[in-house]
Design a protein around this motif. Structure first.
Motif, PDB file in Angstrom:
ATOM      1  N   TYR A 130       1.055  -1.314   0.061  1.00 53.93           N
ATOM      2  CA  TYR A 130      -0.353  -0.291  -0.106  1.00 53.93           C
ATOM      3  C   TYR A 130       0.904   1.247   0.000  1.00 53.93           C
ATOM      4  O   TYR A 130       0.682   2.421   0.025  1.00 53.93           O
ATOM      5  N   ARG A 131       2.134   1.193   0.373  1.00 56.23           N
ATOM      6  CA  ARG A 131       2.928   2.396  -0.233  1.00 56.23           C
ATOM      7  C   ARG A 131       3.868   2.953  -0.864  1.00 56.23           C
ATOM      8  O   ARG A 131       4.044   3.234  -1.793  1.00 56.23           O
ATOM      9  N   ARG A 133       4.672   1.000  -4.738  1.00 56.34           N
ATOM     10  CA  ARG A 133       3.931   1.679  -6.565  1.00 56.34           C
ATOM     11  C   ARG A 133       4.638   1.367  -6.608  1.00 56.34           C
ATOM     12  O   ARG A 133       5.875   1.662  -7.409  1.00 56.34           O
ATOM     13  N   LYS A 139      -0.045   6.574 -10.478  1.00 53.81           N
ATOM     14  CA  LYS A 139      -1.103   7.114  -8.783  1.00 53.81           C
ATOM     15  C   LYS A 139      -2.834   6.341  -9.217  1.00 53.81           C
ATOM     16  O   LYS A 139      -2.862   6.295  -9.838  1.00 53.81           O
ATOM     17  N   GLU A 140      -2.726   5.884  -7.836  1.00 49.72           N
ATOM     18  CA  GLU A 140      -3.972   5.379  -7.828  1.00 49.72           C
ATOM     19  C   GLU A 140      -4.766   5.493  -6.440  1.00 49.72           C
ATOM     20  O   GLU A 140      -3.996   5.827  -5.277  1.00 49.72           O
ATOM     21  N   GLY A 141      -5.764   6.348  -6.484  1.00 47.56           N
ATOM     22  CA  GLY A 141      -7.022   6.599  -5.862  1.00 47.56           C
ATOM     23  C   GLY A 141      -6.190   8.100  -4.555  1.00 47.56           C
ATOM     24  O   GLY A 141      -6.227   8.371  -3.550  1.00 47.56           O
ATOM     25  N   GLY A 142      -4.858   8.671  -5.386  1.00 51.61           N
ATOM     26  CA  GLY A 142      -4.786   9.763  -5.417  1.00 51.61           C
ATOM     27  C   GLY A 142      -5.792  10.713  -5.103  1.00 51.61           C
ATOM     28  O   GLY A 142      -7.020  10.971  -5.114  1.00 51.61           O
ATOM     29  N   ALA A 143      -5.732  12.153  -5.105  1.00 52.81           N
ATOM     30  CA  ALA A 143      -6.030  13.490  -4.566  1.00 52.81           C
ATOM     31  C   ALA A 143      -6.059  13.387  -6.475  1.00 52.81           C
ATOM     32  O   ALA A 143      -5.362  13.548  -6.416  1.00 52.81           O
ATOM     33  N   GLY A 145      -5.848  16.088  -9.954  1.00 52.29           N
ATOM     34  CA  GLY A 145      -4.698  16.607 -10.127  1.00 52.29           C
ATOM     35  C   GLY A 145      -4.883  18.059  -9.754  1.00 52.29           C
ATOM     36  O   GLY A 145      -4.236  19.542  -9.747  1.00 52.29           O
TER      37      GLY A 145
END
Length: 164
Positions: A130-131, A133, A139-143, A145
């Motif tokens: 989970y930390r 990659r 990126k998965e599931g981030g905020a 752009g």
């Protein structure tokens, strides 16, 4: 205060034997380890403290007395004891010889010098996916752009009303 000589001798012997002595601040009881009045123990120690033969510390309704080097000499003379007899607190404890840490491949040394330790767990936090990659994945599931948080500045000394 006049303390019978036999009781004073019991008190001084107990102090010399251990090097330390405790007494509760209750003058109506007998001392639990010395068979004499607790008042006499406190007053005898107060006398030795005024001459600098013991150090007194008071905490939680108990007096704690520690023998000083001058008090050691005084009690040795008063009790007529030879120089080789010392209190229990002045005797060094003999410990079994153990190799220093990090030697002989013990578990503690391995942790300290780069072996398995807290950060190097087999399936710990840092080993989990989970930390980390993979380099090929994005990126998965981030905020998103376009997300740009702002502080509006309300509260003491910042002016403006809180957001509604």
């Amino acid at each position: 205060m006049l303390i019978p000589k036999a009781d004073r001798k019991k008190i001084h012997e107990a102090l010399f034997r251990e090097g330390v002595l405790t007494a509760e601040k209750n003058f109506q009881i007998d001392h639990p380890t010395i068979e004499t009045k607790n008042l006499w123990v406190v007053k005898a120690m107060q006398s030795l403290d005024s001459r600098g033969y013991v150090k007194t510390r008071y905490s939680w309704r108990n007096f704690y007395y520690t023998l000083t080097p001058e008090g050691l000499d005084y009690l040795r003379e008063w009790l007529h004891l030879p120089a080789e007899i010392v209190p229990a607190t002045h005797i060094k404890q003999q410990r079994p010889h153990a190799p220093p840490r990090g030697m002989m491949g013990d578990d503690r040394g391995e942790r300290r010098f780069g072996g398995r330790g807290r950060g190097d767990r087999e399936r710990g936090d840092r080993e989990g996916g989970y930390r980390r990659r993979d380099a090929g994945e994005g990126k998965e599931g981030g905020a998103p752009g376009e997300f740009a948080p702002q502080f509006r500045g309300f509260g003491r000394g910042r002016g403006g009303a809180p957001p509604s």
